[in-house]
Write a protein that holds these residues in place. Structure first.
Motif, PDB file in Angstrom:
ATOM      1  N   HIS A   1      11.907   8.220  -3.358  1.00 39.69           N
ATOM      2  CA  HIS A   1      11.545   8.629  -2.331  1.00 39.69           C
ATOM      3  C   HIS A   1      11.227   7.346  -1.352  1.00 39.69           C
ATOM      4  O   HIS A   1      10.322   6.610  -1.752  1.00 39.69           O
ATOM      5  CB  HIS A   1      10.167   9.519  -2.301  1.00 39.69           C
ATOM      6  N   PRO A   2      11.541   7.406  -0.215  1.00 39.18           N
ATOM      7  CA  PRO A   2      11.299   6.312   0.585  1.00 39.18           C
ATOM      8  C   PRO A   2       9.910   5.929   1.053  1.00 39.18           C
ATOM      9  O   PRO A   2       9.496   4.826   1.335  1.00 39.18           O
ATOM     10  CB  PRO A   2      12.422   6.279   2.009  1.00 39.18           C
ATOM     11  N   THR A   3       9.158   7.053   1.346  1.00 38.97           N
ATOM     12  CA  THR A   3       7.867   6.744   2.030  1.00 38.97           C
ATOM     13  C   THR A   3       6.800   7.122   1.007  1.00 38.97           C
ATOM     14  O   THR A   3       6.231   8.018   1.098  1.00 38.97           O
ATOM     15  CB  THR A   3       7.800   7.349   3.339  1.00 38.97           C
ATOM     16  N   CYS A   4       6.257   6.116   0.182  1.00 38.09           N
ATOM     17  CA  CYS A   4       5.090   6.197  -0.767  1.00 38.09           C
ATOM     18  C   CYS A   4       4.195   5.221  -0.316  1.00 38.09           C
ATOM     19  O   CYS A   4       4.582   3.853   0.067  1.00 38.09           O
ATOM     20  CB  CYS A   4       5.493   6.066  -2.218  1.00 38.09           C
ATOM     21  N   ILE A   5       3.020   5.189  -0.819  1.00 36.87           N
ATOM     22  CA  ILE A   5       2.089   4.169  -0.715  1.00 36.87           C
ATOM     23  C   ILE A   5       2.611   2.888  -1.772  1.00 36.87           C
ATOM     24  O   ILE A   5       2.568   3.564  -2.855  1.00 36.87           O
ATOM     25  CB  ILE A   5       0.741   4.853  -0.835  1.00 36.87           C
ATOM     26  N   PRO A   6       2.416   1.808  -1.227  1.00 34.89           N
ATOM     27  CA  PRO A   6       2.854   0.886  -2.191  1.00 34.89           C
ATOM     28  C   PRO A   6       1.942   0.451  -3.338  1.00 34.89           C
ATOM     29  O   PRO A   6       0.821   0.939  -3.134  1.00 34.89           O
ATOM     30  CB  PRO A   6       3.142  -0.617  -1.181  1.00 34.89           C
TER      31      PRO A   6
ATOM     32  N   TYR B   1       6.701   2.120   0.723  1.00 37.35           N
ATOM     33  CA  TYR B   1       7.697   1.508  -0.084  1.00 37.35           C
ATOM     34  C   TYR B   1       8.038   2.808  -0.919  1.00 37.35           C
ATOM     35  O   TYR B   1       7.568   3.629  -1.316  1.00 37.35           O
ATOM     36  CB  TYR B   1       7.235   0.213  -1.093  1.00 37.35           C
ATOM     37  N   PRO B   2       9.500   2.699  -1.288  1.00 34.00           N
ATOM     38  CA  PRO B   2      10.064   3.822  -2.299  1.00 34.00           C
ATOM     39  C   PRO B   2       9.453   3.861  -3.739  1.00 34.00           C
ATOM     40  O   PRO B   2       9.192   2.830  -4.143  1.00 34.00           O
ATOM     41  CB  PRO B   2      11.700   3.274  -2.418  1.00 34.00           C
ATOM     42  N   ALA B   3       9.601   5.035  -4.039  1.00 36.43           N
ATOM     43  CA  ALA B   3       9.110   5.373  -5.446  1.00 36.43           C
ATOM     44  C   ALA B   3       9.796   6.496  -6.124  1.00 36.43           C
ATOM     45  O   ALA B   3       9.930   7.462  -5.199  1.00 36.43           O
ATOM     46  CB  ALA B   3       7.568   5.619  -5.250  1.00 36.43           C
ATOM     47  N   VAL B   4       9.776   6.475  -7.439  1.00 36.15           N
ATOM     48  CA  VAL B   4      10.154   7.665  -7.984  1.00 36.15           C
ATOM     49  C   VAL B   4       9.554   8.945  -7.596  1.00 36.15           C
ATOM     50  O   VAL B   4       8.277   9.096  -7.673  1.00 36.15           O
ATOM     51  CB  VAL B   4      10.308   7.387  -9.433  1.00 36.15           C
ATOM     52  N   HIS B   5      10.430  10.054  -7.311  1.00 36.29           N
ATOM     53  CA  HIS B   5       9.746  11.343  -6.778  1.00 36.29           C
ATOM     54  C   HIS B   5      10.294  12.337  -7.524  1.00 36.29           C
ATOM     55  O   HIS B   5       9.492  13.443  -7.653  1.00 36.29           O
ATOM     56  CB  HIS B   5       9.915  11.142  -5.349  1.00 36.29           C
ATOM     57  N   TYR B   6      11.675  12.581  -7.545  1.00 34.54           N
ATOM     58  CA  TYR B   6      12.250  13.863  -8.257  1.00 34.54           C
ATOM     59  C   TYR B   6      13.330  13.422  -9.117  1.00 34.54           C
ATOM     60  O   TYR B   6      14.142  12.576  -8.851  1.00 34.54           O
ATOM     61  CB  TYR B   6      12.733  14.586  -6.819  1.00 34.54           C
ATOM     62  N   THR B   7      13.872  14.475  -9.737  1.00 35.29           N
ATOM     63  CA  THR B   7      14.833  14.225 -10.633  1.00 35.29           C
ATOM     64  C   THR B   7      15.775  15.306 -10.513  1.00 35.29           C
ATOM     65  O   THR B   7      15.651  16.508 -10.618  1.00 35.29           O
ATOM     66  CB  THR B   7      14.286  13.936 -12.289  1.00 35.29           C
ATOM     67  N   MET B   8      17.140  15.006  -9.963  1.00 32.97           N
ATOM     68  CA  MET B   8      18.056  16.037  -9.532  1.00 32.97           C
ATOM     69  C   MET B   8      18.764  16.265 -10.769  1.00 32.97           C
ATOM     70  O   MET B   8      19.151  17.513 -11.150  1.00 32.97           O
ATOM     71  CB  MET B   8      19.220  15.347  -8.741  1.00 32.97           C
ATOM     72  N   GLY B   9      18.661  15.417 -11.880  1.00 32.88           N
ATOM     73  CA  GLY B   9      19.430  15.698 -13.184  1.00 32.88           C
ATOM     74  C   GLY B   9      18.417  16.850 -13.902  1.00 32.88           C
ATOM     75  O   GLY B   9      17.138  17.098 -13.664  1.00 32.88           O
TER      76      GLY B   9
END
Lengths: 666, 254
Positions: A266-271, A425-433
C-alpha cells in the motif's frame, strides 16, 4: 488433480442469476440438522456466519480474539465500493467489473469478478438496513468518494472508519443469532487443523486459548475466512495476530494455495521510525482524493530537509516534483496502489526520500485546505476572507473528512499534518493470493470453503481500494450462503458427524504433538527473532521489486531459517495453559513454510503484473510488463508433504468480455 | 521532540489465573526509544523475560492502531494511560521521562474477571450486544434501496459518533462503580437515532439494560470519568439519551 472452476455456462451477465436458479436447496427443516463451522469473524466470516444461521443452519464460529468484533476488518479505513451510480457519473455493474479486472491486471477470473460487481449494490442496502451509519449529505442521501484506479465516485464510507462500522454491522447480525442460539460462538479459540473424513472436510481441531485445552469440532462443511497472510513480512498493516494458520492447515490437507506471491504494498503508510517497530500503520487511500504526493526536485533540498535545516513548506511549487501527476496525468494521485507504490520506491531509490531513512515521500494537503477554505467561505457568505480564515475553514473541512486519520498520524509521529505535509511510504497491506476456490468458493477439498481475503478469487494481481470490504461482505452475505447449499443439499441424510472418529483422534494427537515439540525445543531465541528475520528476507527479496537472484536466495535462506527455528526457538510455558508465545510460535512456523512458497511462486511467474514486479520484465519507462501469452493463468500450488516441494497446477484464465490490454493510467 | 532513550521502572500486575492471588512485580527496561509505542515497550520487557527464562507478561493487543479495542491497560491509575483520546497501543513513550516508574494493571471490575496478568474477560460486553444491540433484519438482496430513507445529516453524524465505540472497556475500568452505561448507551443511541432502529427501540433498551445489570456492572452516578478516559470520546450525552429511552420504554412496556 485437474482444476475445475465450475463456472456456469451462458453469457457473463446471466451466469450468477442462472446459477442461483440451478443450485440445490436444502429444505428449512433439514437445515437444522446441518452443522457449518466458520473460522474467523471478520467481514467475510462474520457475515457468512450470520447469514447461514439466519437461513437455519447450525453454525459454530471461531475467532482467536476475545470477541468477534475485533477481527482485523475493523481497521479498514477508507470505504466500500458499490455500483450504485448515486452520483450519476456513469457507473454501472459493467464498469465496476471492468475496473476490477483491469485493476487486477487481468489475472482474476472474469465470472467471479462480474458476480462481485452484481451483488455490490445489495451490500450497501443490507448495511444501511442494519444501521451502519455511512456518511451522508445534508439532504440525507448517502455520500460517495473516489478511490484509486477508477474514474467514478462509487465508494461509500463512514469517515476513516468504514471497516469498523461494517464489521460492527456484521457483528450485530451475528450477535442476534448467538443470542437466539443459532450460532455457537467460540472466542479465544484457534483452529489448528482441518479434519477430513473420506476426503471431505468434516471438522477442525481447535485450541482453547484460555485453558490450552484441545477440542474436536465436527461439521458438514468448514468455511475458512481467516484473512490474509501479510504478516509473513513481520512489518505490515495487519494486526499482530493476523496469520495464515487456518488456511495453511487446509493447504496441508489438500487445499491448493493460489497466486501466493500476489501481495499488495500500500502506497500510503506511516514510514518506519526504528528497529523497535512492531507494525506499520496505514493512512487511508481516501487521503489521495485531497492529498498531493511529491518529493523535492533538487537533491540539495532533500539534503537540507533530512538535516532539518529546511522545511517542506519552504519549498515553492516549482521546487516540488509531483511525480504521480507528472507521470500519470489522467489518473494523477489516484493511480492504483501498485503503481503509486512503485513510483514512490523509484523516487526514494533515486535518493529523493525526505526522512532520515530516505524512505518517505510527502502527502500534502495544503492545496486542498486552500480550496475547501475558499469554497466554505463562499457558502458562509464571507467576502474577502483573510488567509488565516481560509486555512481555518479549510482545515475544518479536512477534519470532518479525515479527522481520525489525522489524529492517528499525529499521535504516532508527533507531527501536525494540518500544518506540515504527511510523510508516507509503501508497506505490506493485503494479500490477493489465498486458497484456490471454484465459482462456489469451494477449495480443492470437498466441503471446505474459503471466503474473503483468505481466498484468491477476485482481485487478480492487484486489488483496488475499497474493494476488500466489498469482497468480504459479498462472499459472506450474498455468495457463500447460496453456493454452500450445493454441497450441503447432499448432506441431509448424513446425520451428526462423530467427533470421536479415528480421523479426529489422529488429528488431535498430531496437534498435541506439535505443540509439545514447540514447547520442548527450549532454544535461545524468541519467536519474534525468527519472525523479524523472515520479514526482512521477504521484504528484501519478495517485496516491491523481485528478481530471480533475490528470489533464489530467499528460497534457500527461508528454508535454512525454518530449520533453525525448529532447533533454536524458545517458547516458554506449557501447551495446557494460557500461552501467547506458543500461539505466536505456531503461527510463525506456518509463515516460515508459506514464505518459501511465495518466493517460489514469484520466481515461477516470469512476468510483471499488478503487485508482482519482476525487474527483468519492465518497459523502458519502468512500467510492469505482462506476458499474456505464457502467464494468463492462476498458479495453484499443491502440498506434497514437504514445504520445499510444492507442485504447480494451473487454471488457465479465459476472457470473453474484456480485451487484454497493457494497463495504462497515463 | 525528545530524542533521548528512556530507562524505566515498571510495576506490573502478575496473576496466574482468575482464582489465583495477584501481586505487583518490579522490572527494569532500558534504552526505550521515545518514538516507540507503549506496547512496543512491553515487547521489549517480554523479550527480556523470555531470554532470562521467565514468564512473559500476558496482555491483550491486536491491531495496534487504536481501533480493535483489544488492548486494555490501566497505566498509572488511568485507563490507557496519561494521553487523551488514545488506546494503550497508540500511547507513545514520548509521554514519559527517563527514570519514571510506571504502574501497569488490568481493568478492574467484577464483570471483567482477570484471565491472566493484564488480560481480562470482557465477554459480558458481547452478551449485552446479544441481548439487543442489533436491528432484526435478515440478509436478503431485497431490502429497500439504501437511499430510500433519507436520514438527517445531524442524526446520521450523531449515530456515527456513538457507533465509534470500540468496546475496550476503559469506561468500566475508569468508573468507581464499574458501570457500563457509556458502552451500553453508545449502542442504544446509535440505533435509536436512526429510523431503521426505531422499530425495536423499546425492547432493545430494556433488554440491554437488563443484561447489563445481570452481568454485575455498577450503576451510573454521573461522575463522568468514563467520558474523560474514553479513547474515542464517546459523549455522556448518550447516557442521557439512554435514560430517556429507558424511562419511556418502561412506561410503555412496564
Amino acid at each position: 488433480m485437474a482444476l475445475e472452476s465450475k463456472t456456469p455456462k451462458g453469457p457473463l451477465k446471466d451466469k450468477w442469476t442462472n446459477h442461483k436458479n440451478d443450485i440445490n436447496l436444502v429444505n428449512p427443516a433439514n437445515k437444522r440438522h446441518i452443522d457449518v463451522i466458520v473460522i474467523g469473524t471478520g467481514l467475510a466470516g462474520g457475515s457468512a456466519a450470520a447469514s447461514l444461521a439466519e437461513m437455519g443452519y447450525k453454525v459454530k464460529a471461531f475467532c482467536f480474539q476475545d470477541s468477534p468484533r475485533r477481527a482485523h476488518s475493523i481497521a479498514a479505513q477508507g470505504g466500500i465500493n458499490a455500483a450504485k451510480n448515486y452520483q450519476n457519473d456513469g457507473d454501472s455493474v459493467h464498469r465496476l467489473f471492468y475496473d476490477t479486472i483491469k485493476g487486477g491486471d487481468y489475472r482474476s477470473r472474469e465470472s467471479n469478478v462480474h458476480r462481485l460487481a452484481e451483488v455490490s449494490a445489495s451490500i450497501i442496502d443490507q448495511c444501511v438496513a442494519q444501521g451502519v451509519p455511512f456518511a451522508r449529505e445534508y439532504g440525507g442521501m448517502l455520500d460517495n468518494r473516489s478511490f484509486g484506479g477508477v474514474l467514478v465516485s462509487r465508494t461509500f464510507y463512514a469517515k476513516g472508519q468504514t471497516g469498523q462500522q461494517l464489521l460492527l454491522g456484521a457483528y450485530s447480525a451475528m450477535s442476534r443469532q448467538i443470542g437466539q442460539g443459532h450460532i455457537k460462538m467460540y472466542n479465544r479459540h484457534e483452529m489448528l487443523d482441518l479434519v477430513l473424513v473420506d476426503g471431505k472436510a468434516r471438522g477442525i481441531i481447535a485450541r482453547n486459548l484460555i485453558t490450552g485445552e484441545i477440542e474436536r469440532h465436527s461439521a458438514h462443511a468448514v468455511v475458512i475466512a481467516s484473512g490474509g497472510y501479510g504478516n509473513v513480512f513481520f512489518l505490515s498493516t495487519n494486526a499482530m495476530g493476523s496469520n495464515v494458520t487456518a488456511a495453511w492447515k487446509a493447504h496441508r490437507k489438500g487445499a491448493y494455495m493460489a497466486n501466493p506471491c500476489f501481495t499488495q504494498i500500500h502506497p500510503t503508510c506511516i514510514p518506519r521510525s526504528g528497529d523497535h517497530q512492531s507494525k506499520l500503520t496505514l493512512m487511508s487511500e481516501s487521503l489521495r482524493n485531497d492529498g498531493r504526493i511529491w518529493v523535492p526536485k533538487n537533491l540539495d533540498d532533500v539534503k537540507a530537509i533530512r538535516e532539518g535545516t529546511k522545511k517542506a513548506t519552504a519549498l515553492s511549487e516549482e521546487e516540488r516534483d509531483y511525480y504521480l501527476e507528472r507521470r500519470y496525468p489522467s489518473f494523477g494521485n489516484l493511480v492504483p496502489r501498485d503503481v503509486a507504490s512503485r513510483a514512490a520506491k523509484e523516487r526514494c531509490d533515486a535518493g529523493y526520500g525526505v526522512n532520515k531513512t530516505g524512505e518517505a515521500v510527502y502527502l500534502d494537503f495544503s492545496a486542498a485546505i486552500q480550496r475547501y477554505g475558499k469554497e466554505k467561505a463562499v457558502v458562509m457568505h464571507i467576502e474577502n476572507p483573510s488567509e488565516s480564515e481560509v486555512i481555518r475553514l479549510g482545515e475544518g473541512v479536512i477534519e470532518s473528512k479525515y479527522g481520525n486519520l489525522f489524529q492517528m498520524y499525529e499521535k504516532i509521529t508527533d507531527h501536525n499534518p494540518y500544518k506540515m505535509p504527511m510523510m508516507i511510504y509503501p508497506a505490506v497491506h493485503y494479500t490477493m493470493g489465498g486458497l484456490w476456490v471454484d465459482y462456489n468458493l469451494m477449495t480443492t477439498i470437498p466441503g471446505c470453503y474459503a471466503a474473503g481475503e483468505a481466498n484468491f478469487s477476485d482481485h487478480g494481481a492487484n486489488r483496488l481500494g475499497a474493494s476488500a470490504l466489498m469482497q468480504g461482505l459479498a462472499d459472506g452475505y450474498f455468495v457463500l450462503p447460496y453456493t454452500i447449499g450445493d454441497s450441503l443439499a447432499k448432506e441431509i441424510m448424513t446425520g451428526h458427524i462423530d467427533e470421536n472418529g479415528p480421523e479426529f483422534i489422529k488429528a488431535e494427537a498430531e496437534v498435541k504433538d506439535r505443540l509439545a515439540r514447540l514447547c520442548n525445543i527450549n532454544g535461545t531465541k524468541t519467536v519474534d527473532h525468527f519472525h523479524k528475520e523472515l520479514g526482512k528476507l521477504m521484504w528484501d527479496h519478495v517485496g516491491m521489486a523481485r528478481n530471480s537472484e533475490g528470489l533464489n536466495k530467499a528460497i534457500s535462506e527461508i528454508k535454512a531459517l525454518r530449520e533453525k527455528f525448529w532447533k533454536e526457538v524458545k517458547v516458554p510455558g506449557t501447551p495446557d495453559s494460557f500461552n501467547q508465545e506458543l500461539e505466536k510460535a505456531g503461527r510463525v512456523a506456518d509463515l516460515l513454510e508459506l514464505g518459501e512458497l511465495m518466493a517460489k511462486d514469484a520466481l515461477t511467474r516470469e512476468e510483471s503484473c499488478g503487485g508482482h514486479f519482476r525487474e527483468e520484465h519492465q518497459t523502458p519507462e519502468g512500467e510492469a510488463l505482462r506476458d499474456d501469452e505464457n502467464f494468463t493463468f492462476v498458479s495453484a500450488w499443491e502440498w506434497t508433504g514437504d514445504a520445499s516441494e510444492a507442485k504447480l497446477n494451473k487454471e488457465e484464465l479465459t476472457f470473453e468480455a474484456v480485451e487484454l490490454k497493457q494497463r495504462s493510467y497515463k | 521532540m525528545a530524542n533521548e532513550n528512556l530507562n524505566l521502572t515498571l510495576k506490573v500486575w502478575r496473576q496466574n489465573g482468575p482464582n489465583n492471588p495477584g501481586r505487583m512485580e518490579t522490572y527494569q527496561v532500558k534504552d526505550i526509544s521515545p518514538d516507540s509505542s507503549f506496547l512496543e515497550m512491553m515487547d521489549v520487557l517480554n523479550n527480556n523475560l523470555i531470554e532470562t527464562g521467565k514468564d512473559p507478561v500476558a496482555f491483550d493487543h491486536d491491531c495496534r492502531e487504536g481501533i480493535c479495542g483489544s488492548c486494555s491497560m490501566f497505566i498509572n491509575g488511568e485507563a490507557h494511560g496519561p494521553d487523551r483520546g488514545v488506546t494503550t497501543c497508540q500511547l507513545h513513550m514520548r509521554k514519559f521521562k527517563s527514570g519514571d516508574t510506571i504502574h501497569i494493571e488490568p481493568w478492574r471490575a467484577k464483570a471483567f474477571p482477570v484471565i491472566k496478568d493484564l488480560v481480562v474477560d470482557r465477554s459480558s460486553f458481547d452478551r449485552i450486544i446479544q441481548a439487543g444491540g442489533f436491528i432484526s433484519v435478515n440478509t436478503s438482496g431485497n431490502t429497500v434501496d439504501a437511499n430510500a430513507i433519507p436520514i438527517n445529516k445531524e442524526d446520521a453524524d450523531k449515530a456515527f459518533d456513538a457507533a465509534t465505540c470500540i468496546g475496550c472497556g476503559a469506561c468500566v475500568a475508569s468508573c468507581k462503580n464499574a458501570s457500563a452505561m457509556l458502552f451500553v448507551s453508545a449502542k442504544v443511541s446509535q440505533l435509536a437515532l436512526l429510523p431503521q432502529g426505531r422499530v425495536e427501540a423499546e425492547d432493545r433498551v430494556l433488554n440491554m439494560v437488563h443484561q447489563m445489570d445481570e452481568e454485575g456492572f455498577g450503576n451510573c452516578t454521573n461522575t463522568g470519568a468514563c467520558e474523560v478516559e474514553c479513547p474515542k470520546g464517546i459523549s455522556l450525552e448518550n447516557i442521557a439519551r439512554m435514560n430517556r429511552e429507558y424511562a419511556s420504554a418502561l412506561v410503555k412496556k412496564g
